[in-house]
Scaffold this active site. Structure first.
Site, PDB file in Angstrom:
ATOM      1  CB  ILE A   1      -0.958  -0.011   1.212  1.00 45.63           C
ATOM      2  CG1 ILE A   1      -1.900  -1.221   1.122  1.00 45.63           C
ATOM      3  CG2 ILE A   1      -1.746   1.296   1.298  1.00 45.63           C
ATOM      4  CD1 ILE A   1      -2.738  -1.484   2.373  1.00 45.63           C
TER       5      ILE A   1
ATOM      6  CB  THR B   1      -5.228   4.601   5.137  1.00 47.82           C
ATOM      7  OG1 THR B   1      -3.866   4.452   4.728  1.00 47.82           O
ATOM      8  CG2 THR B   1      -5.767   5.926   4.663  1.00 47.82           C
TER       9      THR B   1
ATOM     10  NE  ARG C   1      -6.863  -3.271  11.045  1.00 46.77           N
ATOM     11  CZ  ARG C   1      -7.292  -3.295   9.778  1.00 46.77           C
ATOM     12  NH1 ARG C   1      -7.369  -2.186   9.067  1.00 46.77           N
ATOM     13  NH2 ARG C   1      -7.663  -4.432   9.212  1.00 46.77           N
TER      14      ARG C   1
ATOM     15  CG  ASP D   1     -10.348   5.179   5.822  1.00 47.31           C
ATOM     16  OD1 ASP D   1     -11.531   5.590   5.780  1.00 47.31           O
ATOM     17  OD2 ASP D   1      -9.985   4.103   5.308  1.00 47.31           O
TER      18      ASP D   1
ATOM     19  CD  GLU E   1     -12.272   1.113  12.389  1.00 47.82           C
ATOM     20  OE1 GLU E   1     -11.396   1.988  12.286  1.00 47.82           O
ATOM     21  OE2 GLU E   1     -12.633   0.398  11.434  1.00 47.82           O
TER      22      GLU E   1
ATOM     23  CG  HIS F   1     -12.040   0.882   8.095  1.00 46.62           C
ATOM     24  ND1 HIS F   1     -11.676   0.150   9.188  1.00 46.62           N
ATOM     25  CD2 HIS F   1     -11.251   0.418   7.097  1.00 46.62           C
ATOM     26  CE1 HIS F   1     -10.720  -0.711   8.876  1.00 46.62           C
ATOM     27  NE2 HIS F   1     -10.448  -0.557   7.605  1.00 46.62           N
TER      28      HIS F   1
HETATM   29  C1  DGY Z   1      -8.237  -4.471   5.604  1.00 50.70           C
HETATM   30  O1  DGY Z   1      -8.353  -5.190   4.607  1.00 50.70           O
HETATM   31  O2  DGY Z   1      -7.510  -4.773   6.545  1.00 50.70           O
HETATM   32  C2  DGY Z   1      -9.053  -3.227   5.608  1.00 50.70           C
HETATM   33  O3  DGY Z   1      -8.684  -2.369   6.632  1.00 50.70           O
HETATM   34  C3  DGY Z   1     -10.511  -3.580   5.726  1.00 50.70           C
HETATM   35  O4  DGY Z   1     -10.684  -4.189   6.922  1.00 50.70           O
END
Ligand code: DGY
Length: 323
Positions: A162, A240, A242, A266, A271, A289
């Site tokens: 990512i 984005t 955790r 996000d 949450e 999220h």
């Molecule tokens: C993941 O794939 O870990 C995303 O945060 C959706 O939970």
């Protein structure tokens, strides 16, 4: 030839239509059409008689739940790349395979990180709220001035798939890419990004921090008051990964004091509950999220789960994406 009965699959959540259709084609499925989130004991009870479980982030697959699962369960396929909701060691001890969905959500999640970077830099959240509240009185030379990402140093914490997808996008906006990771990437993957082996030195070198580290005990409150203080005055923080990796009280205090210009979040610790201070902080952008929430990505995630379930339950093979 006697007809073989398909393996039994428990779907803990309501998944996208194409995913549910393929699951129903190949398995004897128990669906969750109302999408009610089950507690751990409810989940263990619901799994009675099932061979596989397709679950999602937020499901309480902790050690207790896994201990209470029936012996029939051979595989848990999570519709997520993150596995912090699953006690992997407990599953391993019971011989239950756990799989996740790497790769297919990298671009979608990086898009949300980029969206938050742009929104935080250009004050998109405040601007949208102003117009929506019917309070915009017209263009003004000094109204809602933000900063441009161009020429700024983007610091990527966790340069996995990512992080690398985000780096590619951010280069298109003229940002200079820096990263902190356990290991330095090979040159072809780093693509010119500057590696900082020392976290504190990394934080002091960047203008925008984008967080992409997994949740769990080892990373809990990684971004604490001390590390926030290392960031340059006026820096921006985006998360984005955790929510548990950020100390919300410390982040909120730095947004309020002005040490940080803005933040974009996000994901949230605990949450869907949100730290109270964020509700009234004008310079934080909050998303529910959304990282992987595109039609294409959610289908691909579901198919990846089903590919793993097929390997284990239909063909008796090893899972393709063990977590
Ligand atoms: C993941 O794939 O870990 C995303 O945060 C959706 O939970």
């Amino acid at each position: 030839m006697p007809e073989t009965t398909p393996p039994r699959l428990l779907l803990t959540r309501l998944f996208p239509p194409n995913v549910e259709a393929r699951a129903a084609r190949d398995y004897s499925v128990q669906a969750n059409p109302t999408d009610k989130v089950m507690s751990g004991p409810e989940l263990a009870e619901a799994a009675k008689g099932f061979d596989g479980i397709m679950c999602a982030a937020g499901d309480a697959l902790n050690g207790q739940t896994i201990a209470a699962l029936p012996d029939s369960v051979k595989i848990i396929a999570t519709f997520s790349v993150g596995t912090d909701h699953i006690d992997l060691a407990a599953a391993r001890a019971r011989g239950i395979a756990v799989t996740n969905t790497p790769d297919v959500l990298s671009v979608a999640t990086a898009e949300i990180a980029m969206l938050l970077i742009l929104t935080a830099c250009r004050r998109g959240g405040e601007a949208e709220r102003l117009v929506r509240a019917r309070q915009w009185t017209g263009w003004a030379p000094t109204q809602l001035m933000g900063i441009t990402p161009e020429g700024k140093k983007l610091g990527i914490l966790g340069m996995g798939r990512i992080g690398q997808a985000l780096a590619k996008m951010a280069r298109g906006f003229g940002m200079e890419i820096h990263y902190h990771n356990r290991k330095q990437l090979p040159a072809e993957e780093a693509a010119g990004a500057v590696y900082h082996p020392d976290a504190e030195e990394f934080l002091g070198s960047i203008d925008v921090l984008s967080m992409h580290i997994p949740g769990g005990a080892a990373t809990r409150h990684w971004l604490n008051a001390e590390r926030i203080a290392r960031l340059r005055p006026g820096a921006i923080v985006v998360n984005t990964g955790r929510g548990s990796t950020v100390d919300d009280a410390a982040l909120c205090a730095a947004l309020e004091s002005g040490h940080l210009r803005a933040a974009g979040l996000d994901v949230f610790d605990g949450e869907p509950k949100i730290f109270e201070g964020y509700h009234s902080a004008p310079n934080v952008v909050l998303l529910p999220h959304l990282g992987s929430a595109t039609i294409e990505t959610r289908d691909a995630m579901g198919f990846r789960c089903l590919d793993n379930l097929d390997a284990v339950l239909l063909r008796g093979e090893a899972p393709l994406h063990p977590a």
